[in-house]
Every structure is written in C-alpha cells, then in structure tokens.
Scaffold this motif. Structure first.
Motif, PDB file in Angstrom:
ATOM      1  N   ILE A  29       0.838  -1.212   0.000  1.00 34.36           N
ATOM      2  CA  ILE A  29       0.000   0.000   0.000  1.00 34.36           C
ATOM      3  C   ILE A  29       0.865   1.251   0.000  1.00 34.36           C
ATOM      4  CG2 ILE A  29      -1.667   1.337   1.346  1.00 34.36           C
ATOM      5  CD1 ILE A  29      -2.820  -1.335   2.328  1.00 34.36           C
ATOM      6  N   LYS A  30       1.935   1.221   0.784  1.00 34.68           N
ATOM      7  CA  LYS A  30       2.839   2.362   0.850  1.00 34.68           C
ATOM      8  C   LYS A  30       3.510   2.604  -0.495  1.00 34.68           C
ATOM      9  CE  LYS A  30       6.730   4.218   3.508  1.00 34.68           C
ATOM     10  NZ  LYS A  30       7.719   3.945   4.572  1.00 34.68           N
ATOM     11  N   GLN A  31       3.902   1.531  -1.184  1.00 37.00           N
ATOM     12  CA  GLN A  31       4.521   1.666  -2.503  1.00 37.00           C
ATOM     13  C   GLN A  31       3.548   2.267  -3.517  1.00 37.00           C
ATOM     14  OE1 GLN A  31       5.865  -2.311  -3.390  1.00 37.00           O
ATOM     15  NE2 GLN A  31       7.796  -2.078  -2.286  1.00 37.00           N
ATOM     16  N   GLN A  32       2.282   1.837  -3.469  1.00 32.02           N
ATOM     17  CA  GLN A  32       1.278   2.371  -4.384  1.00 32.02           C
ATOM     18  C   GLN A  32       1.036   3.852  -4.124  1.00 32.02           C
ATOM     19  OE1 GLN A  32      -2.145  -0.136  -3.877  1.00 32.02           O
ATOM     20  NE2 GLN A  32      -1.322  -1.800  -5.121  1.00 32.02           N
ATOM     21  N   VAL A  33       0.945   4.230  -2.839  1.00 32.32           N
ATOM     22  CA  VAL A  33       0.733   5.641  -2.490  1.00 32.32           C
ATOM     23  C   VAL A  33       1.914   6.483  -2.950  1.00 32.32           C
ATOM     24  CG1 VAL A  33       0.516   7.265  -0.569  1.00 32.32           C
ATOM     25  CG2 VAL A  33      -0.802   5.137  -0.559  1.00 32.32           C
ATOM     26  N   ASN A  34       3.123   5.990  -2.726  1.00 33.14           N
ATOM     27  CA  ASN A  34       4.322   6.714  -3.160  1.00 33.14           C
ATOM     28  C   ASN A  34       4.377   6.860  -4.674  1.00 33.14           C
ATOM     29  OD1 ASN A  34       5.221   7.016  -0.536  1.00 33.14           O
ATOM     30  ND2 ASN A  34       6.526   5.198  -0.580  1.00 33.14           N
ATOM     31  N   ARG A  35       3.976   5.798  -5.390  1.00 31.21           N
ATOM     32  CA  ARG A  35       3.980   5.843  -6.854  1.00 31.21           C
ATOM     33  C   ARG A  35       2.985   6.893  -7.369  1.00 31.21           C
ATOM     34  NH1 ARG A  35       2.305   1.000  -7.824  1.00 31.21           N
ATOM     35  NH2 ARG A  35       4.345   0.037  -7.521  1.00 31.21           N
ATOM     36  N   ILE A  36       1.787   6.906  -6.772  1.00 35.93           N
ATOM     37  CA  ILE A  36       0.771   7.885  -7.182  1.00 35.93           C
ATOM     38  C   ILE A  36       1.221   9.305  -6.858  1.00 35.93           C
ATOM     39  CG2 ILE A  36      -1.584   8.693  -6.750  1.00 35.93           C
ATOM     40  CD1 ILE A  36      -2.343   5.745  -6.260  1.00 35.93           C
ATOM     41  N   LEU A  38       4.312  10.422  -6.465  1.00 35.64           N
ATOM     42  CA  LEU A  38       5.437  10.809  -7.318  1.00 35.64           C
ATOM     43  C   LEU A  38       4.967  11.160  -8.729  1.00 35.64           C
ATOM     44  CD1 LEU A  38       8.540  11.042  -7.220  1.00 35.64           C
ATOM     45  CD2 LEU A  38       8.666   8.703  -8.082  1.00 35.64           C
ATOM     46  N   GLY A  39       4.015  10.377  -9.239  1.00 37.65           N
ATOM     47  CA  GLY A  39       3.509  10.652 -10.581  1.00 37.65           C
ATOM     48  C   GLY A  39       2.638  11.886 -10.661  1.00 37.65           C
ATOM     49  N   ILE A  41       3.275  14.802  -9.028  1.00 34.59           N
ATOM     50  CA  ILE A  41       4.009  16.048  -8.767  1.00 34.59           C
ATOM     51  C   ILE A  41       4.077  16.930 -10.003  1.00 34.59           C
ATOM     52  CG2 ILE A  41       6.279  16.996  -8.211  1.00 34.59           C
ATOM     53  CD1 ILE A  41       6.698  14.614  -6.342  1.00 34.59           C
ATOM     54  N   LEU A  42       4.548  16.385 -11.115  1.00 30.79           N
ATOM     55  CA  LEU A  42       4.716  17.192 -12.321  1.00 30.79           C
ATOM     56  C   LEU A  42       3.395  17.725 -12.869  1.00 30.79           C
ATOM     57  CD1 LEU A  42       6.626  18.333 -14.436  1.00 30.79           C
ATOM     58  CD2 LEU A  42       6.466  16.170 -15.691  1.00 30.79           C
ATOM     59  N   PRO A  43       2.324  16.891 -13.003  1.00 26.19           N
ATOM     60  CA  PRO A  43       1.054  17.449 -13.479  1.00 26.19           C
ATOM     61  C   PRO A  43       0.510  18.570 -12.593  1.00 26.19           C
ATOM     62  CG  PRO A  43       0.999  15.064 -13.600  1.00 26.19           C
ATOM     63  CD  PRO A  43       2.246  15.435 -12.868  1.00 26.19           C
ATOM     64  N   LEU A  44       0.617  18.406 -11.261  1.00 21.21           N
ATOM     65  CA  LEU A  44       0.120  19.438 -10.350  1.00 21.21           C
ATOM     66  C   LEU A  44       0.904  20.739 -10.499  1.00 21.21           C
ATOM     67  CD1 LEU A  44      -0.596  17.386  -7.098  1.00 21.21           C
ATOM     68  CD2 LEU A  44      -2.260  18.449  -8.612  1.00 21.21           C
ATOM     69  N   LEU A  45       2.226  20.621 -10.627  1.00 20.06           N
ATOM     70  CA  LEU A  45       3.048  21.822 -10.822  1.00 20.06           C
ATOM     71  C   LEU A  45       2.682  22.540 -12.122  1.00 20.06           C
ATOM     72  CD1 LEU A  45       6.611  20.668  -9.656  1.00 20.06           C
ATOM     73  CD2 LEU A  45       5.130  22.361  -8.574  1.00 20.06           C
ATOM     74  N   LEU A  46       2.484  21.768 -13.187  1.00 15.81           N
ATOM     75  CA  LEU A  46       2.103  22.366 -14.469  1.00 15.81           C
ATOM     76  C   LEU A  46       0.760  23.084 -14.377  1.00 15.81           C
ATOM     77  CD1 LEU A  46       3.172  19.556 -16.988  1.00 15.81           C
ATOM     78  CD2 LEU A  46       4.240  21.789 -16.680  1.00 15.81           C
ATOM     79  N   LEU A  47      -0.205  22.464 -13.695  1.00 15.02           N
ATOM     80  CA  LEU A  47      -1.526  23.085 -13.546  1.00 15.02           C
ATOM     81  C   LEU A  47      -1.449  24.378 -12.746  1.00 15.02           C
ATOM     82  CD1 LEU A  47      -3.781  19.957 -12.869  1.00 15.02           C
ATOM     83  CD2 LEU A  47      -3.721  21.356 -14.935  1.00 15.02           C
ATOM     84  N   ILE A  48      -0.654  24.373 -11.677  1.00 16.10           N
ATOM     85  CA  ILE A  48      -0.518  25.580 -10.843  1.00 16.10           C
ATOM     86  C   ILE A  48       0.133  26.714 -11.623  1.00 16.10           C
ATOM     87  CG2 ILE A  48       0.659  26.531  -8.817  1.00 16.10           C
ATOM     88  CD1 ILE A  48       0.301  23.728  -7.511  1.00 16.10           C
ATOM     89  N   VAL A  49       1.221  26.396 -12.331  1.00 15.25           N
ATOM     90  CA  VAL A  49       1.903  27.421 -13.132  1.00 15.25           C
ATOM     91  C   VAL A  49       0.986  27.920 -14.244  1.00 15.25           C
ATOM     92  CG1 VAL A  49       3.834  27.821 -14.706  1.00 15.25           C
ATOM     93  CG2 VAL A  49       4.195  26.519 -12.608  1.00 15.25           C
ATOM     94  N   TRP A  50       0.276  27.002 -14.876  1.00 16.61           N
ATOM     95  CA  TRP A  50      -0.668  27.357 -15.952  1.00 16.61           C
ATOM     96  C   TRP A  50      -1.743  28.320 -15.433  1.00 16.61           C
ATOM     97  CZ3 TRP A  50      -3.519  23.025 -19.169  1.00 16.61           C
ATOM     98  CH2 TRP A  50      -4.268  23.635 -20.191  1.00 16.61           C
ATOM     99  N   GLN A  51      -2.306  28.011 -14.252  1.00 14.63           N
ATOM    100  CA  GLN A  51      -3.350  28.871 -13.674  1.00 14.63           C
ATOM    101  C   GLN A  51      -2.788  30.256 -13.341  1.00 14.63           C
ATOM    102  OE1 GLN A  51      -6.669  27.913 -13.213  1.00 14.63           O
ATOM    103  NE2 GLN A  51      -7.003  30.066 -12.725  1.00 14.63           N
ATOM    104  N   ILE A  52      -1.598  30.298 -12.777  1.00 16.92           N
ATOM    105  CA  ILE A  52      -0.987  31.584 -12.399  1.00 16.92           C
ATOM    106  C   ILE A  52      -0.717  32.436 -13.633  1.00 16.92           C
ATOM    107  CG2 ILE A  52       1.093  32.638 -11.424  1.00 16.92           C
ATOM    108  CD1 ILE A  52       1.217  30.253  -9.479  1.00 16.92           C
ATOM    109  N   LEU A  53      -0.147  31.812 -14.681  1.00 17.79           N
ATOM    110  CA  LEU A  53       0.150  32.550 -15.910  1.00 17.79           C
ATOM    111  C   LEU A  53      -1.131  33.031 -16.594  1.00 17.79           C
ATOM    112  CD1 LEU A  53       3.012  30.344 -17.451  1.00 17.79           C
ATOM    113  CD2 LEU A  53       3.233  32.529 -16.255  1.00 17.79           C
ATOM    114  N   GLY A  54      -2.187  32.222 -16.528  1.00 17.37           N
ATOM    115  CA  GLY A  54      -3.456  32.629 -17.125  1.00 17.37           C
ATOM    116  C   GLY A  54      -4.105  33.764 -16.373  1.00 17.37           C
ATOM    117  N   ASP A  55      -4.096  33.712 -15.048  1.00 19.96           N
ATOM    118  CA  ASP A  55      -4.680  34.797 -14.246  1.00 19.96           C
ATOM    119  C   ASP A  55      -3.928  36.100 -14.430  1.00 19.96           C
ATOM    120  OD1 ASP A  55      -6.616  33.108 -13.282  1.00 19.96           O
ATOM    121  OD2 ASP A  55      -5.515  32.590 -11.450  1.00 19.96           O
TER     122      ASP A  55
END
Length: 284
Positions: A29-36, A38-39, A41-55
C-alpha cells in the motif's frame, strides 16, 4: 500448562503468523501511495503554473484557457448530459474497432509466426498497408463505406490491427528453441506445443501489443470522428473549435487522456496477474 498459558501461547503464535502478512500488505500500500504521489508532482506543478500565468494574462486565455475554466466547461457538459451521451458513442466505436482489428491482428500474427509459408504470403502485403497513414486512407473509407459507423469502426480497426499482429509474430518467433526440444521429449503434438508452450511464452509480447493497440484505437477514434460525424467526443471537439470554445476542446483532450491511461492500466493489471511468474528488472 494451565489454560491461561495455552491461550497466551496461541495468541502469540497467531500474532507471529499474521505479522508478516500485515507488514507485506502495508508495504505494498505504501509503494502504491508513493507511486501515485510521485507521478502527480509534475502534473500538479504544471496546472498551478498554468493557472498563475493565465490569471496574470501572460498567456492567451483564448488559446490556453486556465484549468479552472476548463473544469467549469467540463462540469457544464456533465450537467447538460452532452458529455456522457457523446462519450458513450465514442467508447462503443473505440472498443468495436479494437475488438475487430485486435482479434484479426492476433489471429494473423499467430498464423504468420507459426508458419513460414504464411509469412512469405501475407507479411509483405501487411507491412505495405501498415505504412499507409490514417489520414491518407480516410477519404477512401468514406468513399467505400459512406460516413456511417462502418467507416469509423473499420478505420479504428485498421490502426488496432498492426500492433497486435507484429507483437504476436515477434513473441512467437522469440520462443526459446530449447523449449521445443523439451516438448519433443515429452511427446507433445503440434496443438499441445501451441497451447502449452508457444502462446504462453509469447504472452508478454501479445499483452504489449494489446496495450499499444488500445492506444492506437483512441488515436484512430479522433480521426474517425472527424469524418463527417454528428456525435462523439471528436465531434464535440471539432464543433467547439469552430465556435472558438477552447475550454471544451481541452475537455475532450482530457477525456481521451483519462480513458487512454485507464485502458493501459487495465492491461498492465492483467500483465501483473498473468505474468507474475516472470522475474525481470523492475528499475531502481
């Protein structure tokens, strides 16, 4: 030993039996949570930067609507039922094309892999057709089959055919020849060789072909639904593009991405279930 002592001993033994199981389950369970995590991080960062640049109006809201605008467009489509209606049609088309093309690709791949004469007769023609792009053959499909469902499903099937064909062929030809010597010693007939040896040994390649075929089916769906379609996610995107509803176009892209990753994850789950006996490098 007293009755109390026996009870304590039984409880201790039971705890020792279940401890490794609980520990192993917790680790998975810990490995699955860590995998999710880790995967994500990059999409969330892109969405946050995208929202900031759009606003901040640094990027065009017409070309790149913010994630919140895209989410609102998706919610509106769900509320009106438009998204679900078109999604049902697209899923049926994609799965129909995949089942038709994938099953034929698997059958031809097995035949070509098993028999050299079949390879010489069929493989050159199949490889020639494989090189013809979807967009190049789409007008011919419209001419031959019209703009109905048949043309769309057949176009998707064309794309789904080749990954399974190639991977089934490669998987069968990659079976270790020493295993055939073992089957001869065990006096296996040809049918038993195919069922007990060849197909199980080729299963990793076949499942890889299934994963690729599913992905190609979703890609072919986009092309198919641009062929005079009046329903489906591809049609929804095309209609939104004409009226400059860019958030709806991004909703369609997101739908294709989500269903693509879900179908791929399903096949990977089957791989872990059916190929658990394999010992292979997992990465570090």
């Amino acid at each position: 030993m007293s009755q109390q002592g026996k009870l304590e001993l039984a409880a201790f033994e039971l705890e020792q039996v279940h401890k490794p199981i609980d520990s192993d389950k917790y680790r998975k369970i810990k490995q699955q949570v860590n995998r999710i995590a880790l995967g994500s991080i990059l999409p969330l960062l892109l969405l946050i930067v995208w929202q900031i640049l759009g606003d901040a109006d640094i990027i065009s809201s017409l070309l790149f609507p913010t994630p919140l605008r895209i989410a609102n467009a998706g919610i509106r489509l769900i509320q009106t039922g438009e998204l679900l209606d078109n999604l049902k049609i697209s899923v049926v088309r994609a799965l129909s094309g995949f089942v038709l093309g994938g099953s034929l690709g698997l059958a031809f791949g097995v035949l070509v892999g098993l028999f050299r004469k079949t390879e010489k007769a069929l493989d050159p023609t199949v490889q020639m057709i494989r090189m013809v792009p979807h967009l190049a053959i789409a007008p011919l499909f419209i001419l031959w089959f019209g703009i109905g469902e048949s043309a769309k499903i057949l176009l998707i099937a064309k794309g789904a055919f080749f990954p399974l064909y190639i991977n089934a062929f490669v998987g069968i030809r990659g079976v270790d020849n020493k295993l055939f010597e073992v089957t001869r010693v065990l006096d296996f007939n040809r049918w038993k060789q195919v069922v007990k040896l060849i197909l199980p040994a080729a299963l990793p390649n076949i499942l890889l072909g299934v994963r690729i075929s599913l992905g190609v089916s979703w890609l072919g769906l986009v092309v198919a639904e641009l062929m005079g379609s009046t329903a489906g996610i591809g049609y929804l995107m095309s209609d939104a593009r004409q009226f400059s509803k860019t958030p709806v176009v991004f909703v369609g892209i997101l739908i294709f991405a989500i269903f693509g990753i879900l179908s791929d994850s399903l096949v990977r789950l089957l791989e872990r279930k059916w190929l658990g006996w394999r010992e292979s490098y997992k990465g570090r």
